[in-house]
Design an enzyme around this catalytic site. Structure first.
Site, PDB file in Angstrom:
ATOM      1  N   GLU A 104      24.989  -5.924  18.709  1.00 47.06           N
ATOM      2  CA  GLU A 104      25.246  -4.506  18.425  1.00 47.06           C
ATOM      3  C   GLU A 104      24.232  -3.569  19.067  1.00 47.06           C
ATOM      4  O   GLU A 104      24.551  -2.432  19.409  1.00 47.06           O
ATOM      5  CB  GLU A 104      25.276  -4.260  16.902  1.00 47.06           C
ATOM      6  CG  GLU A 104      26.477  -4.833  16.185  1.00 47.06           C
ATOM      7  CD  GLU A 104      26.278  -6.270  15.713  1.00 47.06           C
ATOM      8  OE1 GLU A 104      25.348  -6.960  16.198  1.00 47.06           O
ATOM      9  OE2 GLU A 104      27.062  -6.710  14.856  1.00 47.06           O
ATOM     10  N   ALA A 125      33.438  -6.548  15.340  1.00 48.33           N
ATOM     11  CA  ALA A 125      34.227  -5.390  14.900  1.00 48.33           C
ATOM     12  C   ALA A 125      34.942  -4.823  16.120  1.00 48.33           C
ATOM     13  O   ALA A 125      34.470  -4.969  17.257  1.00 48.33           O
ATOM     14  CB  ALA A 125      33.302  -4.353  14.292  1.00 48.33           C
ATOM     15  N   GLU A 157      28.748 -12.129  11.582  1.00 46.61           N
ATOM     16  CA  GLU A 157      28.556 -11.697  10.186  1.00 46.61           C
ATOM     17  C   GLU A 157      29.643 -12.277   9.280  1.00 46.61           C
ATOM     18  O   GLU A 157      29.379 -12.660   8.141  1.00 46.61           O
ATOM     19  CB  GLU A 157      28.574 -10.166  10.120  1.00 46.61           C
ATOM     20  CG  GLU A 157      27.364  -9.551  10.808  1.00 46.61           C
ATOM     21  CD  GLU A 157      27.466  -8.038  10.898  1.00 46.61           C
ATOM     22  OE1 GLU A 157      28.387  -7.531  11.567  1.00 46.61           O
ATOM     23  OE2 GLU A 157      26.636  -7.352  10.284  1.00 46.61           O
ATOM     24  N   GLY A 171      30.268  -8.598  14.317  1.00 48.66           N
ATOM     25  CA  GLY A 171      30.979  -8.785  13.052  1.00 48.66           C
ATOM     26  C   GLY A 171      31.545 -10.184  12.913  1.00 48.66           C
ATOM     27  O   GLY A 171      31.768 -10.662  11.795  1.00 48.66           O
TER      28      GLY A 171
HETATM   29  N1  DAK Z   1      36.449  -5.053  20.140  1.00 54.09           N
HETATM   30  C1  DAK Z   1      37.571  -4.704  20.801  1.00 54.09           C
HETATM   31  N2  DAK Z   1      38.028  -5.373  21.875  1.00 54.09           N
HETATM   32  C2  DAK Z   1      37.324  -6.433  22.297  1.00 54.09           C
HETATM   33  C3  DAK Z   1      36.142  -6.858  21.659  1.00 54.09           C
HETATM   34  C4  DAK Z   1      35.704  -6.112  20.510  1.00 54.09           C
HETATM   35  N3  DAK Z   1      34.621  -6.447  19.807  1.00 54.09           N
HETATM   36  N4  DAK Z   1      35.660  -7.930  22.321  1.00 54.09           N
HETATM   37  C5  DAK Z   1      36.516  -8.170  23.320  1.00 54.09           C
HETATM   38  N5  DAK Z   1      37.506  -7.267  23.326  1.00 54.09           N
HETATM   39  C6  DAK Z   1      38.635  -7.163  24.257  1.00 54.09           C
HETATM   40  C7  DAK Z   1      38.170  -6.676  25.624  1.00 54.09           C
HETATM   41  O1  DAK Z   1      38.075  -5.267  25.627  1.00 54.09           O
HETATM   42  C8  DAK Z   1      39.296  -7.188  26.522  1.00 54.09           C
HETATM   43  O2  DAK Z   1      40.397  -6.327  26.359  1.00 54.09           O
HETATM   44  P1  DAK Z   1      41.273  -5.865  27.647  1.00 54.09           P
HETATM   45  O3  DAK Z   1      40.311  -5.243  28.598  1.00 54.09           O
HETATM   46  O4  DAK Z   1      41.860  -7.146  28.144  1.00 54.09           O
HETATM   47  O5  DAK Z   1      42.274  -4.903  27.073  1.00 54.09           O
HETATM   48  C9  DAK Z   1      39.661  -8.523  25.866  1.00 54.09           C
HETATM   49  O6  DAK Z   1      39.180  -8.460  24.526  1.00 54.09           O
HETATM   50  C10 DAK Z   1      39.001  -9.716  26.559  1.00 54.09           C
HETATM   51  O7  DAK Z   1      37.596  -9.481  26.590  1.00 54.09           O
HETATM   52  P2  DAK Z   1      36.731  -9.700  27.914  1.00 54.09           P
HETATM   53  O8  DAK Z   1      37.530  -9.392  29.126  1.00 54.09           O
HETATM   54  O9  DAK Z   1      35.455  -8.963  27.733  1.00 54.09           O
HETATM   55  O10 DAK Z   1      36.488 -11.292  27.854  1.00 54.09           O
HETATM   56  P3  DAK Z   1      35.268 -12.106  28.446  1.00 54.09           P
HETATM   57  O11 DAK Z   1      35.653 -13.532  28.314  1.00 54.09           O
HETATM   58  O12 DAK Z   1      34.883 -11.600  29.813  1.00 54.09           O
HETATM   59  O13 DAK Z   1      34.021 -11.809  27.472  1.00 54.09           O
HETATM   60  C11 DAK Z   1      32.953 -11.544  25.291  1.00 54.09           C
HETATM   61  C12 DAK Z   1      34.064 -12.263  26.148  1.00 54.09           C
HETATM   62  C13 DAK Z   1      33.170 -11.942  23.837  1.00 54.09           C
HETATM   63  C14 DAK Z   1      31.586 -12.013  25.757  1.00 54.09           C
HETATM   64  C15 DAK Z   1      33.103 -10.004  25.521  1.00 54.09           C
HETATM   65  O14 DAK Z   1      34.460  -9.632  25.265  1.00 54.09           O
HETATM   66  C16 DAK Z   1      32.219  -9.209  24.604  1.00 54.09           C
HETATM   67  O15 DAK Z   1      31.023  -9.076  24.855  1.00 54.09           O
HETATM   68  N6  DAK Z   1      32.826  -8.590  23.562  1.00 54.09           N
HETATM   69  C17 DAK Z   1      32.130  -7.677  22.700  1.00 54.09           C
HETATM   70  C18 DAK Z   1      31.192  -8.426  21.769  1.00 54.09           C
HETATM   71  C19 DAK Z   1      30.442  -7.453  20.895  1.00 54.09           C
HETATM   72  O16 DAK Z   1      29.693  -6.578  21.382  1.00 54.09           O
HETATM   73  N7  DAK Z   1      30.632  -7.554  19.587  1.00 54.09           N
HETATM   74  C20 DAK Z   1      30.008  -6.676  18.649  1.00 54.09           C
HETATM   75  C21 DAK Z   1      30.971  -5.557  18.314  1.00 54.09           C
HETATM   76  S1  DAK Z   1      30.231  -4.350  17.215  1.00 54.09           S
HETATM   77  C22 DAK Z   1      29.262  -1.004  10.892  1.00 54.09           C
HETATM   78  C23 DAK Z   1      28.276  -0.905  11.870  1.00 54.09           C
HETATM   79  C24 DAK Z   1      28.366  -1.670  12.981  1.00 54.09           C
HETATM   80  C25 DAK Z   1      29.417  -2.543  13.158  1.00 54.09           C
HETATM   81  C26 DAK Z   1      30.360  -2.642  12.193  1.00 54.09           C
HETATM   82  C27 DAK Z   1      30.301  -1.883  11.062  1.00 54.09           C
HETATM   83  N8  DAK Z   1      29.150  -0.152   9.730  1.00 54.09           N
HETATM   84  C28 DAK Z   1      27.977   0.598   9.469  1.00 54.09           C
HETATM   85  C29 DAK Z   1      30.118  -0.330   8.666  1.00 54.09           C
HETATM   86  C30 DAK Z   1      29.475  -3.266  14.426  1.00 54.09           C
HETATM   87  C31 DAK Z   1      29.909  -4.442  14.455  1.00 54.09           C
HETATM   88  C32 DAK Z   1      30.292  -5.121  15.703  1.00 54.09           C
HETATM   89  O17 DAK Z   1      30.703  -6.202  15.571  1.00 54.09           O
END
Ligand code: DAK
Length: 257
Positions: free
Chosen positions: A128, A62, A108, A105
């Protein structure tokens, strides 16, 4: 456009296309994807859907930027991401073709598909917990039913990543394909599925999903009723006649009365 759609034969390839944020799912991407799939779902010329991302990333979850400043009222009143339930109602089989990261997400989303095929470099995970939240698009439920409680607890409470091999061994991934011909092979597999009766494919998908929601006894009755119902289709007549005539069946040629 956040999602690109391409039709190849009876298969739709839906490609997530937000490279600058690693295909993170914001609200507009969710709507684009789901509205596109709804249209193809009812098209009799489409028998299978392949959902994919780029070589580097299937989907990083997400969109954290979109979510970060929201409070409980915003999330609750908007029913944030509640619309993903419509994705889960798509009847046409969906294959997730996962290369690179499928996190949060993204994992998921892959689990909402019917079959997950991954490259050797695929990385799955529900991180998360590291953001102070929990999976919110069905992860706690679907991951648990796919890999069991012990593994789901390990993965969701630690937020650790899972390699493609571990995901395959855990039952999350159906098969692993080498990177070189990855998407072509997935599309070829999807084309094969799409040659079968769309009605039978939908019935099979619905019956398997039903098994997760009811008792064995009720599930068997549900299966038998749909099995009976398929005898009212041209595809059943074609499939069985073709077998007896020792030829390949041609499905999806429904008569328009
Ligand atoms: N959201 C927004 N931007 C993201 C992102 C994300 N999930 N993942 C990566 N990016 C962006 C980074 O901010 C960066 O942007 P800039 O700084 O260049 O502007 C760009 O993509 C490149 O990312 P990295 O520089 O971090 O790239 P790396 O190769 O170093 O690392 C990575 C890749 C995939 C390991 C890393 O980006 C990462 O850890 N990303 C986050 C993964 C994550 O934590 N995903 C879970 C997100 S939360 C809900 C409740 C909960 C949720 C949804 C709904 N409800 C109750 C309805 C939560 C859901 C989730 O998915």
């Amino acid at each position: 456009m956040n999602v690109l759609f391409e039709q190849i034969g009876r298969v739709i390839i839906a490609k997530l296309n937000r490279p600058s944020s690693l295909n993170a799912l914001n609200s507009s991407t969710m709507y684009e994807l789901i509205e596109g799939l709804k249209k193809y779902d009812t098209n009799p010329d489409i028998g299978c859907i392949v959902l994919t991302g780029s070589e580097r990333v299937f989907c990083a979850g997400a969109d954290i930027k979109e979510m970060s400043q929201k409070n409980f009222n915003d999330m609750f009143n908007e029913d944030y991401f509640g619309y993903w339930e419509v994705f889960a109602k798509v009847k046409t089989p969906i294959i997730a073709a996962v290369s690179g990261y499928a996190l949060g997400g993204g994992c998921e989303l892959a689990m909402m598909c019917d079959i997950i095929i991954a490259t050797e470099n695929a990385v799955f995970g529900q991180p998360e917990i590291k953001l102070g939240v929990i999976p919110g698009i069905g992860g706690t439920q679907r991951l648990t039913s796919l890999v069991g409680k012990a593994k789901a607890m390990d993965l969701i409470l630690s937020g650790r990543n899972l390699s493609a091999q571990e995901a395959f061994a855990s039952g999350l991934v159906s098969k692993i394909i080498a990177e070189q011909h990855f998407l072509n092979e997935v599309i070829q597999y999807a084309q094969e599925l799409a040659t079968y009766s769309k009605t039978a494919l939908i019935a099979a998908k619905e019956t398997i999903n039903q098994s997760l929601e009811c008792s064995l006894k009720d599930g068997i009755v549900f299966e038998r009723r749909l099995f009976h119902a398929l005898f009212n289709t041209d595809d059943q007549k074609e499939g069985m006649t073709a077998f007896l005539e020792k030829r390949t069946a041609t499905f999806n040629q429904q008569k328009t009365a």
